[in-house]
Structure formats: structure tokens, C-alpha cells
Design a protein around this motif. Structure first.
Motif, mmCIF file in Angstrom:
data_model
loop_
_atom_site.group_PDB
_atom_site.id
_atom_site.type_symbol
_atom_site.label_atom_id
_atom_site.label_comp_id
_atom_site.label_asym_id
_atom_site.label_seq_id
_atom_site.Cartn_x
_atom_site.Cartn_y
_atom_site.Cartn_z
ATOM 1 N N VAL A 35 39.998 45.616 55.058
ATOM 2 C CA VAL A 35 40.267 44.401 54.242
ATOM 3 C C VAL A 35 38.916 43.674 54.580
ATOM 4 O O VAL A 35 38.714 43.095 55.678
ATOM 5 C CB VAL A 35 41.330 43.508 54.468
ATOM 6 C CG1 VAL A 35 41.490 42.506 53.638
ATOM 7 C CG2 VAL A 35 42.628 44.344 54.296
ATOM 8 N N ASP A 36 38.241 43.093 53.685
ATOM 9 C CA ASP A 36 36.968 42.307 53.503
ATOM 10 C C ASP A 36 37.235 41.216 52.562
ATOM 11 O O ASP A 36 37.087 41.284 51.417
ATOM 12 C CB ASP A 36 35.684 43.102 53.240
ATOM 13 C CG ASP A 36 34.634 42.138 53.228
ATOM 14 O OD1 ASP A 36 34.610 40.942 53.461
ATOM 15 O OD2 ASP A 36 33.465 42.791 53.657
ATOM 16 N N ASP A 37 37.609 39.891 52.914
ATOM 17 C CA ASP A 37 38.179 38.885 52.038
ATOM 18 C C ASP A 37 37.215 38.452 51.139
ATOM 19 O O ASP A 37 37.324 38.326 50.010
ATOM 20 C CB ASP A 37 38.686 37.677 52.794
ATOM 21 C CG ASP A 37 40.015 37.888 53.658
ATOM 22 O OD1 ASP A 37 40.817 39.188 53.150
ATOM 23 O OD2 ASP A 37 40.322 37.491 54.398
ATOM 24 N N ASP A 38 35.797 38.627 51.754
ATOM 25 C CA ASP A 38 34.505 37.881 50.877
ATOM 26 C C ASP A 38 34.495 38.806 49.817
ATOM 27 O O ASP A 38 34.080 38.373 48.585
ATOM 28 C CB ASP A 38 33.494 37.716 51.796
ATOM 29 C CG ASP A 38 33.659 36.646 52.781
ATOM 30 O OD1 ASP A 38 34.337 35.737 52.461
ATOM 31 O OD2 ASP A 38 33.131 36.712 53.845
ATOM 32 N N ASP A 39 34.281 40.223 50.117
ATOM 33 C CA ASP A 39 34.023 41.065 48.901
ATOM 34 C C ASP A 39 35.183 41.233 48.001
ATOM 35 O O ASP A 39 34.971 41.299 46.769
ATOM 36 C CB ASP A 39 33.707 42.422 49.591
ATOM 37 C CG ASP A 39 32.465 42.730 50.094
ATOM 38 O OD1 ASP A 39 31.654 42.080 49.897
ATOM 39 O OD2 ASP A 39 32.083 43.670 50.778
ATOM 40 N N LEU A 40 36.479 41.098 48.593
ATOM 41 C CA LEU A 40 37.454 40.922 47.711
ATOM 42 C C LEU A 40 37.538 40.133 46.822
ATOM 43 O O LEU A 40 37.472 40.146 45.266
ATOM 44 C CB LEU A 40 38.748 41.028 48.621
ATOM 45 C CG LEU A 40 40.166 41.071 47.524
ATOM 46 C CD1 LEU A 40 40.311 42.421 46.933
ATOM 47 C CD2 LEU A 40 41.197 40.991 48.771
ATOM 48 N N MET A 41 37.313 38.807 47.042
ATOM 49 C CA MET A 41 37.445 37.793 46.004
ATOM 50 C C MET A 41 36.145 37.748 45.040
ATOM 51 O O MET A 41 36.194 37.445 43.958
ATOM 52 C CB MET A 41 37.145 36.133 46.988
ATOM 53 C CG MET A 41 38.226 36.343 47.820
ATOM 54 S SD MET A 41 39.991 36.697 47.080
ATOM 55 C CE MET A 41 40.257 35.587 45.825
ATOM 56 N N VAL A 42 34.936 38.266 45.454
ATOM 57 C CA VAL A 42 33.996 38.585 44.537
ATOM 58 C C VAL A 42 34.226 39.517 43.618
ATOM 59 O O VAL A 42 33.925 39.395 42.370
ATOM 60 C CB VAL A 42 32.580 39.001 45.277
ATOM 61 C CG1 VAL A 42 31.463 39.156 44.218
ATOM 62 C CG2 VAL A 42 32.243 37.694 46.254
ATOM 63 N N ASP A 43 34.615 40.680 43.782
ATOM 64 C CA ASP A 43 35.084 41.653 43.049
ATOM 65 C C ASP A 43 36.161 41.324 41.971
ATOM 66 O O ASP A 43 36.253 41.587 41.075
ATOM 67 C CB ASP A 43 35.778 42.955 43.952
ATOM 68 C CG ASP A 43 34.609 43.640 44.599
ATOM 69 O OD1 ASP A 43 33.579 43.397 44.345
ATOM 70 O OD2 ASP A 43 34.943 44.530 45.458
ATOM 71 N N THR B 17 34.034 50.975 35.269
ATOM 72 C CA THR B 17 33.675 51.906 36.168
ATOM 73 C C THR B 17 33.599 50.945 37.615
ATOM 74 O O THR B 17 34.215 51.560 38.547
ATOM 75 C CB THR B 17 32.182 52.516 35.857
ATOM 76 O OG1 THR B 17 31.449 51.570 35.936
ATOM 77 C CG2 THR B 17 32.252 53.199 34.833
ATOM 78 N N THR B 18 33.303 49.690 37.452
ATOM 79 C CA THR B 18 33.444 49.031 38.710
ATOM 80 C C THR B 18 34.983 48.925 39.185
ATOM 81 O O THR B 18 35.309 48.920 40.123
ATOM 82 C CB THR B 18 32.796 47.591 38.571
ATOM 83 O OG1 THR B 18 31.536 47.975 38.041
ATOM 84 C CG2 THR B 18 32.947 46.658 39.660
ATOM 85 N N ARG B 19 35.829 48.645 38.165
ATOM 86 C CA ARG B 19 37.029 48.440 38.547
ATOM 87 C C ARG B 19 37.883 49.928 39.392
ATOM 88 O O ARG B 19 38.544 49.840 40.280
ATOM 89 C CB ARG B 19 37.871 48.253 37.223
ATOM 90 C CG ARG B 19 37.921 46.872 36.677
ATOM 91 C CD ARG B 19 38.760 46.716 35.369
ATOM 92 N NE ARG B 19 38.608 45.309 34.889
ATOM 93 C CZ ARG B 19 38.623 44.968 33.653
ATOM 94 N NH1 ARG B 19 38.493 45.903 32.909
ATOM 95 N NH2 ARG B 19 38.528 43.906 33.268
ATOM 96 N N LEU B 20 37.231 51.107 38.485
ATOM 97 C CA LEU B 20 37.846 52.304 39.007
ATOM 98 C C LEU B 20 37.417 52.509 40.452
ATOM 99 O O LEU B 20 37.863 53.036 41.309
ATOM 100 C CB LEU B 20 37.491 53.529 38.048
ATOM 101 C CG LEU B 20 38.269 53.557 36.823
ATOM 102 C CD1 LEU B 20 37.535 54.324 35.755
ATOM 103 C CD2 LEU B 20 39.624 53.719 37.046
ATOM 104 N N ILE C 234 38.428 40.805 36.864
ATOM 105 C CA ILE C 234 39.523 40.214 36.204
ATOM 106 C C ILE C 234 38.839 39.767 34.758
ATOM 107 O O ILE C 234 39.634 39.413 33.831
ATOM 108 C CB ILE C 234 40.283 39.130 36.799
ATOM 109 C CG1 ILE C 234 39.483 38.062 37.107
ATOM 110 C CG2 ILE C 234 40.979 39.814 37.931
ATOM 111 C CD1 ILE C 234 40.076 36.606 37.496
ATOM 112 N N GLN C 235 37.607 39.604 34.635
ATOM 113 C CA GLN C 235 37.143 39.369 33.287
ATOM 114 C C GLN C 235 37.251 40.456 32.348
ATOM 115 O O GLN C 235 37.417 41.560 32.562
ATOM 116 C CB GLN C 235 35.599 39.000 33.422
ATOM 117 C CG GLN C 235 35.169 37.796 34.305
ATOM 118 C CD GLN C 235 33.768 37.640 34.396
ATOM 119 O OE1 GLN C 235 32.981 38.285 33.753
ATOM 120 N NE2 GLN C 235 33.295 36.905 35.527
#
Length: 150
Positions: free
Chosen positions: A94-102, A67-70, A107-108
Motif C-alpha cells: 500500500v502506497d497512500d500517496d500513489d493511491l490518492m494520485v491514481d 488502460t490506466t485503470r486496468l 475516477i474522472q
């Protein structure tokens, strides 16, 4: 419910995505969100396993990751729509910090630890992962362009 962003002509920074593939991706995200909601609602409480078992906890985690991915993919696609409509700029989308955390979370993949996943849920999880990866690649491309212009 097909979305078609306005066509600005040319392929400049303000028009990052071809209309047809973007529209299909948006429609796919919306369809998957509805399918996941319906599946989880219909099947919640039907599990016949111990909710404290490692397998059950892994399945709950993977359902939440799905659900997080979606949600993350849909959030990105809605941001693109807002940019294309002129409501916000790419710097706000674009929020680089949030993007990298997400990305680190999304991807796990621990589906192999889920012993009682139905084929229908497995299919939803795989499709959500594929959609998320495509949306994340698009966002990373825009983020890279945005950083190079600063």
C-alpha cells in the motif's frame, strides 16, 4: 488461469480477501486487460475522424484512462497475491500517496465528450471503471487498516 492464494485460516490482517471473490476479480482484470489490448490494437488507425478534434482527443484520453485503470487494478491485485504468498508485507503493498494520485486520475470520466465511441469500447470503458473502483475500495480498506496500526 485462476489464481487461488493460500488460505491462512481465520480473518486476520494478513488475510484480507476471501479467496473466491479475489480469484474472480483477478481473472476479470486479466481478461479485461487482454480484451482492451486486442480492441485497441484492432481498431487503432481505423478512426475516421480528425485526430486534432476535441472529440478525438477526449477519446484518446479516455482510452488511456481505461488502460490506466486496468493496469492500476492489476498492479493492486498482484500486490495482494504477493502479500498472500508471503513475499511482501501490507506496508509494501500500500502506497497512500500513489493511491490518492491514481484515484484522482482514474475516477474522472469524460466519455460524454467522445462522440465516436463504439458500443464495444464504451462497454470496455465501463467494465474497466467498475473493476478499478472495486480494486481501489479494497486498497483503501487495507490502507485504512494499515494507518490505524501505525
Amino acid at each position: 488461469m485462476t489464481y487461488e492464494p493460500p488460505f491462512y485460516g481465520g480473518s486476520n490482517y494478513d488475510s484480507n480477501f476471501v479467496i473466491v471473490p479475489f480469484s474472480r476479480t483477478y481473472d476479470e482484470a486479466l481478461t479485461l486487460l487482454v480484451e482492451a489490448r486486442d480492441y485497441l490494437y484492432a481498431n487503432r488507425g481505423r478512426e475516421k475522424f480528425d485526430i486534432l478534434s476535441d472529440s478525438a482527443i477526449a477519446q484518446f484520453r479516455e482510452e488511456m484512462r481505461m488502460t490506466t485503470r486496468l493496469i492500476r487494478a492489476m498492479a493492486w491485485l498482484l500486490s495482494v497475491r504477493a502479500v498472500e504468498a508471503g513475499e511482501i508485507g501490507w506496508d509494501e503493498a500500500v502506497d497512500d500517496d500513489d493511491l490518492m494520485v491514481d484515484i484522482k486520475i482514474c475516477i474522472q470520466d469524460e466519455r460524454d465528450r467522445c462522440s465516436s465511441v463504439t458500443p464495444a469500447l464504451l462497454n470496455l470503458m465501463e467494465r474497466a471503471h467498475s473493476l478499478y473502483m472495486r480494486a481501489a475500495r479494497m486498497e483503501l480498506q487495507v490502507a485504512a487498516r494499515h494507518r490505524s496500526e501505525d
